[in-house]
Design an enzyme around this catalytic site. Structure first.
Site, PDB file in Angstrom:
ATOM      1  CE1 TYR A 107      -3.749   2.398   0.613  1.00 19.86           C
ATOM      2  CE2 TYR A 107      -2.195   3.474   2.080  1.00 19.86           C
ATOM      3  CZ  TYR A 107      -3.374   3.503   1.362  1.00 19.86           C
ATOM      4  OH  TYR A 107      -4.148   4.622   1.379  1.00 19.86           O
ATOM      5  CD1 TRP A 109      -1.497   7.468  -0.459  1.00 20.28           C
ATOM      6  CD2 TRP A 109      -1.776   9.282  -1.754  1.00 20.28           C
ATOM      7  NE1 TRP A 109      -2.780   7.937  -0.271  1.00 20.28           N
ATOM      8  CE2 TRP A 109      -2.970   9.056  -1.045  1.00 20.28           C
ATOM      9  CE3 TRP A 109      -1.704  10.369  -2.620  1.00 20.28           C
ATOM     10  CZ2 TRP A 109      -4.094   9.871  -1.198  1.00 20.28           C
ATOM     11  CZ3 TRP A 109      -2.817  11.183  -2.757  1.00 20.28           C
ATOM     12  CH2 TRP A 109      -4.001  10.919  -2.049  1.00 20.28           C
TER      13      TRP A 109
HETATM   14  N1  LIG Z   1      -1.114  18.394   3.384  1.00 17.52           N
HETATM   15  C1  LIG Z   1      -1.542  17.137   3.259  1.00 17.52           C
HETATM   16  N2  LIG Z   1      -2.800  16.914   2.813  1.00 17.52           N
HETATM   17  C2  LIG Z   1      -3.254  15.630   2.704  1.00 17.52           C
HETATM   18  C3  LIG Z   1      -2.439  14.519   2.992  1.00 17.52           C
HETATM   19  C4  LIG Z   1      -1.106  14.796   3.449  1.00 17.52           C
HETATM   20  O1  LIG Z   1      -0.318  13.875   3.744  1.00 17.52           O
HETATM   21  N3  LIG Z   1      -0.701  16.107   3.567  1.00 17.52           N
HETATM   22  N4  LIG Z   1      -2.930  13.233   2.850  1.00 17.52           N
HETATM   23  C5  LIG Z   1      -4.123  13.033   2.033  1.00 17.52           C
HETATM   24  C6  LIG Z   1      -4.776  11.756   2.359  1.00 17.52           C
HETATM   25  S1  LIG Z   1      -4.040  10.318   1.837  1.00 17.52           S
HETATM   26  C7  LIG Z   1      -5.955  11.670   3.027  1.00 17.52           C
HETATM   27  S2  LIG Z   1      -6.691  10.161   3.295  1.00 17.52           S
HETATM   28  C8  LIG Z   1      -6.638  12.867   3.492  1.00 17.52           C
HETATM   29  C9  LIG Z   1      -7.215  12.709   4.900  1.00 17.52           C
HETATM   30  O2  LIG Z   1      -8.058  13.767   5.161  1.00 17.52           O
HETATM   31  P1  LIG Z   1      -8.716  13.901   6.608  1.00 17.52           P
HETATM   32  O3  LIG Z   1      -8.987  12.552   7.138  1.00 17.52           O
HETATM   33  O4  LIG Z   1      -9.855  14.833   6.480  1.00 17.52           O
HETATM   34  O5  LIG Z   1      -7.501  14.602   7.391  1.00 17.52           O
HETATM   35  P2  LIG Z   1      -6.893  14.468   8.860  1.00 17.52           P
HETATM   36  O6  LIG Z   1      -5.818  15.496   8.899  1.00 17.52           O
HETATM   37  O7  LIG Z   1      -6.512  13.076   9.194  1.00 17.52           O
HETATM   38  O8  LIG Z   1      -8.083  14.835   9.828  1.00 17.52           O
HETATM   39  C10 LIG Z   1      -8.686  16.082   9.772  1.00 17.52           C
HETATM   40  C11 LIG Z   1      -9.085  16.536  11.136  1.00 17.52           C
HETATM   41  O9  LIG Z   1     -10.034  15.673  11.746  1.00 17.52           O
HETATM   42  C12 LIG Z   1     -10.068  16.046  13.109  1.00 17.52           C
HETATM   43  N5  LIG Z   1     -10.501  14.929  13.945  1.00 17.52           N
HETATM   44  C13 LIG Z   1      -9.774  13.863  14.342  1.00 17.52           C
HETATM   45  N6  LIG Z   1     -10.513  13.075  15.164  1.00 17.52           N
HETATM   46  C14 LIG Z   1     -11.715  13.677  15.289  1.00 17.52           C
HETATM   47  C15 LIG Z   1     -12.933  13.347  15.997  1.00 17.52           C
HETATM   48  O10 LIG Z   1     -13.049  12.344  16.690  1.00 17.52           O
HETATM   49  N7  LIG Z   1     -13.981  14.196  15.854  1.00 17.52           N
HETATM   50  C16 LIG Z   1     -13.909  15.311  15.084  1.00 17.52           C
HETATM   51  N8  LIG Z   1     -14.996  16.041  14.964  1.00 17.52           N
HETATM   52  N9  LIG Z   1     -12.785  15.647  14.436  1.00 17.52           N
HETATM   53  C17 LIG Z   1     -11.713  14.844  14.524  1.00 17.52           C
HETATM   54  C18 LIG Z   1      -8.667  16.446  13.486  1.00 17.52           C
HETATM   55  O11 LIG Z   1      -8.704  17.657  14.210  1.00 17.52           O
HETATM   56  C19 LIG Z   1      -7.960  16.557  12.150  1.00 17.52           C
HETATM   57  O12 LIG Z   1      -7.213  17.757  12.029  1.00 17.52           O
HETATM   58  O13 LIG Z   1      -5.746  13.972   3.504  1.00 17.52           O
HETATM   59  C20 LIG Z   1      -5.125  14.154   2.238  1.00 17.52           C
HETATM   60  N10 LIG Z   1      -4.520  15.459   2.248  1.00 17.52           N
HETATM   61  N1  LIG Z   2      -1.084   8.292  12.625  1.00 18.78           N
HETATM   62  C1  LIG Z   2      -1.562   8.345  11.380  1.00 18.78           C
HETATM   63  N2  LIG Z   2      -1.145   7.452  10.467  1.00 18.78           N
HETATM   64  C2  LIG Z   2      -1.627   7.500   9.216  1.00 18.78           C
HETATM   65  C3  LIG Z   2      -2.586   8.468   8.842  1.00 18.78           C
HETATM   66  C4  LIG Z   2      -3.031   9.391   9.835  1.00 18.78           C
HETATM   67  O1  LIG Z   2      -3.897  10.256   9.587  1.00 18.78           O
HETATM   68  N3  LIG Z   2      -2.481   9.312  11.080  1.00 18.78           N
HETATM   69  N4  LIG Z   2      -3.075   8.497   7.572  1.00 18.78           N
HETATM   70  C5  LIG Z   2      -3.069   7.245   6.833  1.00 18.78           C
HETATM   71  C6  LIG Z   2      -3.377   7.486   5.425  1.00 18.78           C
HETATM   72  S1  LIG Z   2      -4.885   8.201   5.124  1.00 18.78           S
HETATM   73  C7  LIG Z   2      -2.556   7.125   4.416  1.00 18.78           C
HETATM   74  S2  LIG Z   2      -3.116   7.294   2.817  1.00 18.78           S
HETATM   75  C8  LIG Z   2      -1.234   6.527   4.664  1.00 18.78           C
HETATM   76  C9  LIG Z   2      -0.161   7.001   3.675  1.00 18.78           C
HETATM   77  O2  LIG Z   2       0.941   6.165   3.722  1.00 18.78           O
HETATM   78  P1  LIG Z   2       1.921   6.018   2.479  1.00 18.78           P
HETATM   79  O3  LIG Z   2       1.193   6.162   1.191  1.00 18.78           O
HETATM   80  O4  LIG Z   2       2.705   4.777   2.674  1.00 18.78           O
HETATM   81  O5  LIG Z   2       2.852   7.287   2.683  1.00 18.78           O
HETATM   82  P2  LIG Z   2       3.826   8.037   1.667  1.00 18.78           P
HETATM   83  O6  LIG Z   2       4.776   8.792   2.514  1.00 18.78           O
HETATM   84  O7  LIG Z   2       3.049   8.800   0.672  1.00 18.78           O
HETATM   85  O8  LIG Z   2       4.621   6.828   0.997  1.00 18.78           O
HETATM   86  C10 LIG Z   2       4.870   6.728  -0.356  1.00 18.78           C
HETATM   87  C11 LIG Z   2       6.250   6.116  -0.569  1.00 18.78           C
HETATM   88  O9  LIG Z   2       6.440   5.918  -1.970  1.00 18.78           O
HETATM   89  C12 LIG Z   2       7.751   6.348  -2.338  1.00 18.78           C
HETATM   90  N5  LIG Z   2       7.730   6.682  -3.766  1.00 18.78           N
HETATM   91  C13 LIG Z   2       7.402   7.846  -4.362  1.00 18.78           C
HETATM   92  N6  LIG Z   2       7.481   7.730  -5.696  1.00 18.78           N
HETATM   93  C14 LIG Z   2       7.861   6.461  -5.952  1.00 18.78           C
HETATM   94  C15 LIG Z   2       8.107   5.729  -7.166  1.00 18.78           C
HETATM   95  O10 LIG Z   2       7.979   6.218  -8.287  1.00 18.78           O
HETATM   96  N7  LIG Z   2       8.455   4.421  -7.036  1.00 18.78           N
HETATM   97  C16 LIG Z   2       8.605   3.815  -5.827  1.00 18.78           C
HETATM   98  N8  LIG Z   2       8.960   2.534  -5.808  1.00 18.78           N
HETATM   99  N9  LIG Z   2       8.399   4.502  -4.667  1.00 18.78           N
HETATM  100  C17 LIG Z   2       8.029   5.792  -4.749  1.00 18.78           C
HETATM  101  C18 LIG Z   2       8.020   7.506  -1.412  1.00 18.78           C
HETATM  102  O11 LIG Z   2       9.405   7.763  -1.334  1.00 18.78           O
HETATM  103  C19 LIG Z   2       7.403   7.005  -0.103  1.00 18.78           C
HETATM  104  O12 LIG Z   2       8.325   6.247   0.636  1.00 18.78           O
HETATM  105  O13 LIG Z   2      -0.816   6.839   6.006  1.00 18.78           O
HETATM  106  C20 LIG Z   2      -1.769   6.434   6.971  1.00 18.78           C
HETATM  107  N10 LIG Z   2      -1.198   6.590   8.296  1.00 18.78           N
HETATM  108 MO   LIG Z   3      -5.061   8.554   2.834  1.00 12.87          MO
END
Ligand SMILES: Nc1nc2c(c(=O)[nH]1)N[C@H]1C(S)=C(S)[C@@H](COP(=O)(O)OP(=O)(O)OC[C@H]3O[C@@H](n4cnc5c(=O)[nH]c(N)nc54)[C@H](O)[C@@H]3O)O[C@H]1N2
Ligand SMILES: Nc1nc2c(c(=O)[nH]1)N[C@H]1C(S)=C(S)[C@@H](COP(=O)(O)OP(=O)(O)OC[C@H]3O[C@@H](n4cnc5c(=O)[nH]c(N)nc54)[C@H](O)[C@@H]3O)O[C@H]1N2
Ligand SMILES: [Mo]
Length: 770
Positions: A107, A109
């Site tokens: 898994y 991104w």
């Molecule tokens: N800059 C940036 N943007 C991203 C990403 C990133 O890595 N960096 N990742 C992307 C990805 S993969 C995803 S899935 C999305 C996720 O998008 P979201 O899931 O919407 O983002 P989060 O930052 O996990 O959570 C947003 C807010 O939810 C609030 N929250 C947490 N627990 C609770 C609760 O129990 N109740 C309420 N009401 N609020 C709560 C927290 O204050 C938190 O700041 O973001 C995407 N956007």
């Molecule tokens: N505590 C906490 N944990 C979380 C979350 C949270 O809100 N709180 N959010 C969760 C969510 S929503 C998500 S989506 C996950 C995200 O978790 P990941 O998707 O695993 O996080 P990334 O850092 O985006 O990892 C992508 C990796 O791909 C590598 N990469 C980039 N380009 C390439 C390429 O072309 N080839 C190869 N082989 N590698 C490449 C990057 O260097 C990096 O190591 O994290 C989850 N974990």
């Molecule tokens: Mo995510």
């Protein structure tokens, strides 16, 4: 001269200049370019931590079977030898244990280009050599993905793409109820790339038109500072109690929409009996919910009043369901919208994930562009994505998932590309134990991430700036030709070339490459795009003209949508694909799964950890998405580095909490609980609940032995989070459900080592029998 562009999940860029003067300029029409991109070039050119050559872990060569996998030195090898080793190892595992012993869940991104999508390349290769155990659902919204088809008859993807468009919200909605907020921080991102960032702009326009927004969240910053915005600082983990109490208030005062509930839902009677306390003796009243939510009963009743007088959008962010019983926030949110009866009308109803990324609600036409064919996986076995440690620790053990009793496979080889489980998974010390179990781990990455350092065979890949590709994201109206900005670092190769090299060793090189080079595949993809465009009623330029121009804008790109409009217009003619053809407020199939943690209707369950039942000094950890990077990507870049304190990730506390604990801004603190600990630099924030601590996810985990045990000295929150499924229904991750303590860090500050390459040793000759 040709225009040069590139793209990433955080935006699209014009490439300006060459060599050391190379710059990435955001597209001129992007109203809010992401700050994440500012750290991209420095991260990609960071020779300290880029992987230069194929490498093999020393202990693996010595036959340690994984014992030293979490902290070892590497031996660099020439490509041919490393590929031979990997092929031999794959072959050995296939022969001895079958392809069902290979985990290719992988898994993550990875990058935004369509061709160099690491997982697509891996799946194509694995499928051609007999398959692999896959992962189901995502870390983002597994609970939503599994429950939405039961309750709406639509997949999460269909909901996401069908969500009511922003212009309709701006025009018709008078109250936007934002559970978890709507954040420009997370709206920086779009999977597969984006040419614009418009969410803050839409919210501002709607607010200027008079729409009120209620930010229901422990953090005020989860919603931009808009006129008319209000903040309801709810206790984390209590949203379902609030939703049920709002429903209770609306029903007791007879302000629920009976006509809507009768005609468009099934199971209202059972759900109503639960809400009113007829089935369990506990009315879900405002008084009942108040202590859970830490809001007064009057405030809850007042909000119910306002809802009954407004045109309301009930918006639930994704983060709410990355929590214990996360399915319930989605189901109860939908139920609240159903009780208000405004589903299927312009600008109101229900939404899941507004602002969680940029595309939900985007008023653009969506087009299904082609992708690299992956083929069929002969192995049908899979795990829910976040059950990785459980699987590795307990082969053969049984578990439940979406009504099925399943068994974990016995995995001997893990193959990971384009993801970073030592960033993304919960309870990293437990993952370290699990990670020692497989016989072999193979990873491709461009950088020495915490995962690459825990692999036995590491292949260096190009970063997206070092190769040509195409951004064709169906939710974005720009097609971008991604030009190489600079040559590959060290001996890095594209994922495709690495798999082609392995395919050759399995005698399937021709099947894998189909005789095409990178450019051959890009032309092949573009041919497919041209056909799709014709079906959509427009022409695309030929490949060379597209490459020369660097971009193409889809004509007649505007389109608006209303979620559930066809169903609401005529539910008999257009029933939903649920068991009843209606939105299910009681679901027979879920009820028959007999799961105590997910019964047949939306219901309240106390989370395993929350501040309502906490000990003195425990705080709720919000490990939100980081503002400066995409998860762990670009953590080594300038933008993330500049935001740190003494090189550590920043944790935020309310000033009153800090004062009570004798802590001050700028200090290094230890966040800890029974699962682990990590260091962070402290900042104060008076716009957050006093019983919370915020530590964004994504600092590269740097686990070191200290006087306080094995802790992450860099600030990755996943050493603290809980490795447990949301429920037996979807088994999603619960990263937002965690209690921690915060203490001052005393004594010397351990050096962050994860931003330098691991140590290398000279080869002493490779074991003969391998
Ligand atoms: N800059 C940036 N943007 C991203 C990403 C990133 O890595 N960096 N990742 C992307 C990805 S993969 C995803 S899935 C999305 C996720 O998008 P979201 O899931 O919407 O983002 P989060 O930052 O996990 O959570 C947003 C807010 O939810 C609030 N929250 C947490 N627990 C609770 C609760 O129990 N109740 C309420 N009401 N609020 C709560 C927290 O204050 C938190 O700041 O973001 C995407 N956007
Ligand atoms: N505590 C906490 N944990 C979380 C979350 C949270 O809100 N709180 N959010 C969760 C969510 S929503 C998500 S989506 C996950 C995200 O978790 P990941 O998707 O695993 O996080 P990334 O850092 O985006 O990892 C992508 C990796 O791909 C590598 N990469 C980039 N380009 C390439 C390429 O072309 N080839 C190869 N082989 N590698 C490449 C990057 O260097 C990096 O190591 O994290 C989850 N974990
Ligand atoms: Mo995510």
């Amino acid at each position: 001269m040709a225009e040069r562009y590139t793209a990433a999940h955080w935006g699209a860029y014009r490439i300006e200049g060459w060599g050391d003067d190379l710059r990435l300029e955001p597209l001129a029409e992007d109203p809010a370019p992401s700050r994440i991109g500012r750290g991209w070039v420095s991260a990609a050119r960071d020779s300290r931590v880029r992987i230069q050559r194929p490498a093999v872990r020393k202990g693996w060569l010595d036959g340690d079977r994984g014992a030293a996998r979490n902290d070892d030195a590497f031996v660099e090898l020439p490509w041919d030898e490393a590929l031979d080793l990997a092929a031999k190892e794959l072959q050995r595992v296939r022969e001895d244990h079958g392809n069902g012993a290979i985990y290719g869940g992988s898994y993550g991104w990875s990058s935004a280009g369509r061709f160099h999508h690491a997982q697509s390349q891996m799946r194509r290769f694995m499928n051609q050599i007999g398959g692999y155990v896959a992962a189901r659902d995502t870390y983002s919204h597994a609970a939503g993905e599994v429950i939405l088809p039961h309750i709406t008859g639509m997949s999460n993807k269909d909901i996401e793409e069908g969500m009511t468009s922003w212009p309709l919200i701006a025009r018709h909605c008078t109250m936007f109820l934002a559970f978890g907020g709507v954040s420009g921080r997370t709206a920086q991102i779009a999977a597969g790339g984006t040419s614009s960032h418009e969410v803050d702009d839409w919210m501002a326009r709607a607010a200027a038109g008079g729409m009120q927004t209620v930010c229901i969240s422990p953090l005020r910053s989860d919603l931009a500072n808009l006129p008319n915005a209000r903040w309801l600082p709810v206790r984390p983990g209590s949203d379902v109690a609030l939703m049920l109490a709002l429903i209770h208030e609306l029903v007791s005062s007879d302000r629920h929409d009976r006509r809507f509930l009768d005609r468009f839902t099934s199971g209202w009677a059972q759900f109503r009996a639960y809400v009113m306390g007829e089935s369990d003796g506990q009315p879900k009243s405002a008084e009942w919910a108040a202590p859970f939510c830490d809001l007064s009963a009057d405030r809850i009743r007042g909000l119910a009043d306002e809802l009954s007088q407004n045109r309301v959008m009930v918006s639930v962010n994704w983060g709410l369901q990355r929590a214990d019983h996360g399915e319930q926030t989605v189901w109860a949110g939908l139920a609240l919208a159903a009780v208000l009866g405004q589903i299927g009308q312009p600008g109101t109803g229900f939404g899941f994930g507004y602002g969680s990324t940029t595309p939900p609600g985007r008023p653009k036409r969506f087009i299904s562009w082609p992708s690299v064919p992956q083929g069929r996986n002969p192995v049908t076995d899979f795990i829910p994505v976040a059950r990785i440690s459980d699987m590795l620790l307990n082969p053969g053990a049984t578990y439940n998932y979406n009504g099925e009793a399943r068994r974990y496979p016995d995995i001997r080889l893990v193959y990971w590309v384009g993801g970073n489980p030592f960033h993304h998974h919960q309870d990293l010390l437990r993952l370290e134990q699990a990670w020692q179990r497989p016989e072999t781990v193979i990873v491709h990455d461009h950088s020495w991430t915490s995962t690459a350092r825990r692999a036995d065979i590491v292949f260096p890949v190009t970063s997206p700036l070092e190769r040509d590709d195409i951004m064709i994201n169906r939710r974005d109206p720009s097609l971008i030709y991604m030009s190489q900005a600079f040559p590959p670092m060290g001996e890095a190769r594209d994922d495709h070339d690495i798999f082609a090299g392995l395919a050759g060793r399995f005698g399937v090189a021709e099947t894998f490459t189909e005789g095409r080079s990178e450019m051959g595949w890009l032309r092949w993809l573009w041919d497919g795009c041209q056909q799709v465009a014709q079906e959509e009623g427009f022409d695309l330029p030929d490949f060379d003209s597209f490459r020369q121009a660097g971009r193409f804008q889809v004509p007649n790109e505007d389109a608006s949508r209303i979620l559930f409009d066809r169903f609401v217009a005529d539910p008999d003619e257009n029933p939903l694909a649920t068991e009843s053809g209606r939105l299910t407020l009681f679901n027979q199939r879920i009820a028959e799964m007999s799961m105590p943690d997910c019964p047949g209707h939306p219901s309240w369950h106390e989370p395993v950890e929350w501040t309502f039942a906490a000990d003195e000094g425990q705080l709720h950890l919000l490990s939100q998405q980081p503002a400066t990077r995409l998860h762990s990507q670009l953590d080594n870049g300038s933008e993330a580095a500049a935001s740190k304190i003494a090189g550590r990730e920043v944790a935020r506390l309310h000033p009153s909490t800090a004062t009570a604990m004798g802590l001050h801004e700028g200090q290094i603190v230890l966040l800890h609980n029974a699962r682990g600990g990590c260091l962070a630099g402290l900042k104060l924030d008076d716009q957050m609940r006093a019983d919370c601590v915020v530590l964004p996810t994504g600092a590269w985990a740097d686990l070191q032995q200290t006087s306080k045990g094995r802790i992450c000295v860099h600030g990755n929150p996943n050493v603290l989070t809980i490795d447990k499924g949301t429920s037996a229904l979807s088994q999603g991750n619960i990263s937002h459900t965690t209690l921690v303590r915060v203490s001052p860090w005393e004594g010397p500050l351990p050096q962050v080592r994860v931003l330098d390459a691991p140590s290398f040793v000279a080869r002493t000759g490779i074991e003969e029998e391998r």
